[in-house]
Scaffold this active site. Structure first.
Site, short mmCIF file in Angstrom:
data_model
loop_
_atom_site.label_atom_id
_atom_site.label_comp_id
_atom_site.label_asym_id
_atom_site.label_seq_id
_atom_site.Cartn_x
_atom_site.Cartn_y
_atom_site.Cartn_z
N TYR A 120 -64.77 -85.92 35.74
CA TYR A 120 -65.58 -86.48 36.82
C TYR A 120 -65.43 -85.66 38.11
CZ TYR A 120 -65.90 -90.61 33.77
OH TYR A 120 -66.12 -91.46 32.71
N LEU B 109 -80.24 -102.73 34.34
CA LEU B 109 -80.13 -104.19 34.27
C LEU B 109 -79.98 -104.85 35.64
CD1 LEU B 109 -77.80 -104.28 31.14
CD2 LEU B 109 -80.19 -105.01 31.21
N1 LIG Z 1 -66.38 -92.77 28.43
C1 LIG Z 1 -67.55 -92.26 28.77
O1 LIG Z 1 -68.06 -91.35 28.12
C2 LIG Z 1 -68.26 -92.79 29.99
C3 LIG Z 1 -69.62 -92.52 30.19
C4 LIG Z 1 -70.24 -93.04 31.34
C5 LIG Z 1 -69.51 -93.80 32.23
N2 LIG Z 1 -68.16 -94.04 32.02
C6 LIG Z 1 -67.38 -94.87 32.95
O2 LIG Z 1 -68.00 -96.15 33.06
C7 LIG Z 1 -68.29 -96.44 34.43
C8 LIG Z 1 -69.55 -97.27 34.53
O3 LIG Z 1 -70.65 -96.67 33.85
P1 LIG Z 1 -71.91 -96.07 34.61
O4 LIG Z 1 -71.55 -95.86 36.03
O5 LIG Z 1 -72.38 -94.93 33.80
O6 LIG Z 1 -73.03 -97.17 34.45
P2 LIG Z 1 -73.26 -98.65 35.03
O7 LIG Z 1 -72.00 -99.20 35.55
O8 LIG Z 1 -73.99 -99.36 33.96
O9 LIG Z 1 -74.31 -98.39 36.21
C9 LIG Z 1 -74.05 -97.60 37.32
C10 LIG Z 1 -75.31 -97.53 38.15
O10 LIG Z 1 -75.62 -98.84 38.63
C11 LIG Z 1 -75.60 -98.85 40.06
N3 LIG Z 1 -74.99 -100.15 40.46
C12 LIG Z 1 -73.71 -100.58 40.32
N4 LIG Z 1 -73.59 -101.86 40.72
C13 LIG Z 1 -74.81 -102.24 41.15
C14 LIG Z 1 -75.33 -103.45 41.70
N5 LIG Z 1 -74.54 -104.52 41.86
N6 LIG Z 1 -76.64 -103.49 42.05
C15 LIG Z 1 -77.46 -102.41 41.88
N7 LIG Z 1 -77.02 -101.24 41.36
C16 LIG Z 1 -75.71 -101.16 41.00
C17 LIG Z 1 -74.81 -97.65 40.48
O11 LIG Z 1 -75.24 -97.23 41.74
P3 LIG Z 1 -74.32 -96.38 42.76
O12 LIG Z 1 -73.48 -95.46 41.90
O13 LIG Z 1 -75.29 -95.66 43.60
O14 LIG Z 1 -73.49 -97.34 43.52
C18 LIG Z 1 -75.19 -96.65 39.38
O15 LIG Z 1 -76.46 -96.12 39.64
C19 LIG Z 1 -68.35 -95.07 35.11
O16 LIG Z 1 -68.10 -95.15 36.49
C20 LIG Z 1 -67.27 -94.32 34.36
O17 LIG Z 1 -65.99 -94.61 34.92
C21 LIG Z 1 -67.56 -93.56 30.90
#
Ligand SMILES: NC(=O)c1ccc[n+]([C@@H]2O[C@H](COP(=O)([O-])OP(=O)(O)OC[C@H]3O[C@@H](n4cnc5c(N)ncnc54)[C@H](OP(=O)(O)O)[C@@H]3O)[C@@H](O)[C@H]2O)c1
Length: 337
Positions: free
Chosen positions: A54, A207
């Site tokens: 990251y 979502l």
């Molecule tokens: N193991 C893996 O391969 C892998 C892959 C992907 C992710 N991850 C981990 O999982 C975590 C979460 O996954 P993700 O970030 O990909 O997806 P997510 O949590 O499903 O969605 C993140 C997105 O939603 C937005 N968001 C968050 N809370 C919100 C709310 N209450 N209202 C409106 N928009 C909101 C964020 O905006 P902002 O960022 O602009 O605030 C970002 O655009 C990551 O941070 C990472 O640590 C792991």
């Protein structure tokens, strides 16, 4: 927030995905991120998720700097075996020597003696999982890591790995619109006593109702065409129709769509009722971080969970979560083709 178990570790039922503060969906600024991390601990988050890859180490450094005086207040998860080379190309390397080297570098950036949960970020198709997990096991013996995790793997790989060393957690994509873990992985985790950590629990913002299609996103955003066919304009327009009843249900329950999506995940416990599922919504916004924590107070009835299951699922969604090339590079049970 009540607590949930990952092996020997006790975590909050909702963790904080920290990737977003270093990129993925646009980069955050370090001052706000430092405040966000501290306020997250203040309101009860006890589980932080980061990785070597990251921001090319930026994310681990940020956490190390922001929380160095609060290390005993949270369970720290990081990952190895995936990084960007000097040309920015994503590279998978699960060789034992790489894992040890990356762990030493993670410990330094995180300013800590031990990482509570260290995942192999991706299975290296050139290295048997037994070798990669063997290396992680030696890090446990050396006291540098407490629990071992695996990310985006298949059930068969998990079973093989678990024979080499007890696996604390599996992390894979899981949300209302990404249901692949339901085919096999959730059952396998349950039978082995392995915790399951859903990443992208908000469907990469879809979502929450605030996402936009990829024609309006910068090329650095991971939802652009390389990664997410679901965000292609046509698929996105179709998928957006699913949000009409979803947003109405959220209004009726007096919560936000983000909270409803997380609460649905929190309700997906195994049949025995063990508390082993810990979603990690990611954000760089303090208000989103607080809003998402509010999902811990939202208890859905079985009828509401069933209604949501019917409303948004793999059948009703148009498009895969990753494109074909990316899909082929991961080991997890295959999504529908
Ligand atoms: N193991 C893996 O391969 C892998 C892959 C992907 C992710 N991850 C981990 O999982 C975590 C979460 O996954 P993700 O970030 O990909 O997806 P997510 O949590 O499903 O969605 C993140 C997105 O939603 C937005 N968001 C968050 N809370 C919100 C709310 N209450 N209202 C409106 N928009 C909101 C964020 O905006 P902002 O960022 O602009 O605030 C970002 O655009 C990551 O941070 C990472 O640590 C792991």
């Amino acid at each position: 927030m009540e607590s949930r178990k990952i092996g020997t570790l006790e975590v909050s039922p909702i963790g904080l995905g920290c990737m977003n503060m270093s990129g993925g969906y646009g980069r955050g600024d370090d001052k706000t991120s430092t405040r966000l991390l501290n306020e997250a601990l203040d309101i009860g988050y006890r589980f932080l998720d980061t990785a070597t890859v990251y921001g090319g180490g930026h994310n681990e450094t940020l956490i190390g700097n922001a929380l160095k005086t609060r290390r005993n207040e949270y369970v720290l998860a990081s990952k190895c075996g995936l990084f960007r080379d000097e040309n920015g190309k994503s590279t998978i390397d699960g060789r034992p020597e790489t894992i040890r080297r990356q762990c030493e570098a993670s410990l330094k950036r995180l300013q800590t003696d031990v990482i509570d949960l260290y995942y192999l970020h991706r299975l290296d198709s050139n290295v048997p999982v037994e070798e990669s997990v063997g290396a992680l096991g030696r890090l446990v013996e050396d006291g540098k890591v407490r629990e071992i995790g695996l990310s985006e793997i298949s059930s068969d790989t998990l079973i093989r790995a678990h024979k080499v060393h007890r696996i604390g957690a599996v992390q894979s994509e899981y949300s209302l619109w990404s249901r692949t873990p339901e085919t096999k992985m959730l059952d396998t985790c349950e039978s082995l006593g392995v915790a399951f950590v859903p990443f992208s629990p908000l469907g990469r913002q879809f979502l929450t109702g605030k996402a936009i299609d990829l024609t309006h996103l910068p090329s650095t955003d991971i939802r652009t065409s390389n990664a997410s066919p679901r965000f292609e304009p046509e698929a996105f327009a179709q998928n957006s129709k699913l949000l009409i009843p979803f947003s109405k249900l959220a209004r009726d329950l007096n919560c936000t769509m983000a909270q409803l999506a997380i609460a649905w995940l929190l309700a997906q416990q195994n049949k025995a009722g063990n508390q082993t599922l810990i979603p990690i919504p990611g954000t760089k916004h303090i208000d989103y971080m607080k809003e998402n924590a509010g999902a811990a107070n939202l208890k859905l009835t079985p009828d509401t969970v069933e209604l949501l299951n019917q409303m948004i699922n793999e059948e009703s969604v148009v498009g895969n979560r990753y494109n074909a090339a990316l899909m082929a590079s991961i080991d997890s049970e295959k999504d529908r083709s």
